[in-house]
Design a protein around this motif. Sequence first.
Motif, short mmCIF file in Angstrom:
data_model
loop_
_atom_site.label_atom_id
_atom_site.label_comp_id
_atom_site.label_asym_id
_atom_site.label_seq_id
_atom_site.Cartn_x
_atom_site.Cartn_y
_atom_site.Cartn_z
N LYS A 1 0.85 -1.17 0.00
CA LYS A 1 0.00 0.00 0.00
C LYS A 1 0.89 1.23 0.00
O LYS A 1 1.75 1.39 0.86
CB LYS A 1 -0.91 -0.01 1.22
N GLU A 2 0.67 2.08 -1.00
CA GLU A 2 1.47 3.29 -1.09
C GLU A 2 0.85 4.36 -0.22
O GLU A 2 -0.37 4.47 -0.11
CB GLU A 2 1.53 3.76 -2.54
N ASP B 1 -0.56 7.89 0.95
CA ASP B 1 -1.29 8.92 0.24
C ASP B 1 -0.53 10.23 0.41
O ASP B 1 -0.45 10.78 1.51
CB ASP B 1 -2.71 9.02 0.81
N LYS C 1 -0.24 14.12 -0.41
CA LYS C 1 -1.00 15.26 -0.87
C LYS C 1 -0.04 16.42 -1.08
O LYS C 1 0.87 16.64 -0.28
CB LYS C 1 -2.05 15.66 0.16
#
Length: 159
Positions: free
Chosen positions: A144-145, A147, A149
Motif C-alpha cells: 500500500k502506497e 497517500d 498530498k
Amino acid sequence: AYCYHGQTLLASDKCGEAIRSLQESERFFAKAEALCKEYGETKGPGTTAKPSGHLFFRKLGSLIKNTLEKCQRENGFIYFQKVPAEAPQLELKANYGLVEPVPFEFPALNTHWTPETVAAFDLTKRPKEDTAKPKPDEEVKPLKEPDIKPQKDSGCQIS
C-alpha cells in the motif's frame, strides 16, 4: 618513420639525406595507400573500415608532400647537397623516452602442485547434481502506497 626521420635530418642541416628519406617515405606511403584502398573495397564483415580516410593517414600524406617540397626548395637555395642513391638507415633502437623492458619470468611452481593434484581436477568425475525441482516463485504481495498530498506551504517565497 622515414617522414619523421627526414624532418630530423632537415633540422640537423642534412638536406640531401632528408630529401632521400622523404622520397622513400613517399614511396612507402603510395604503397600503403594502394593497400588501404584495396582493403576498403573488399567484401566482408570489415567493409565499414576505410583506413585511407583516417585522419592520421590523410595528415601524413600532406605532411610528407609539404616537407619534401620544403627540403627540395631549401636544398636548391641554401644547402646544395647531393641526394644519395640509398635511403638513410633508420635507428630502430630508441635511445630516449623509453624505459628498458623487464624480462618476464614465470614464477616457480609451488610444491603442492603435483601431478596427482592436477589429476584431481578432472571435471568428468564431479558429483552428480541433484535434479530437484526448482522452487516456484513466491507471489509478490502488493504494497500500500502512502497517500501523498501536495502542500502549498513549503516555506519558499518568490520576491
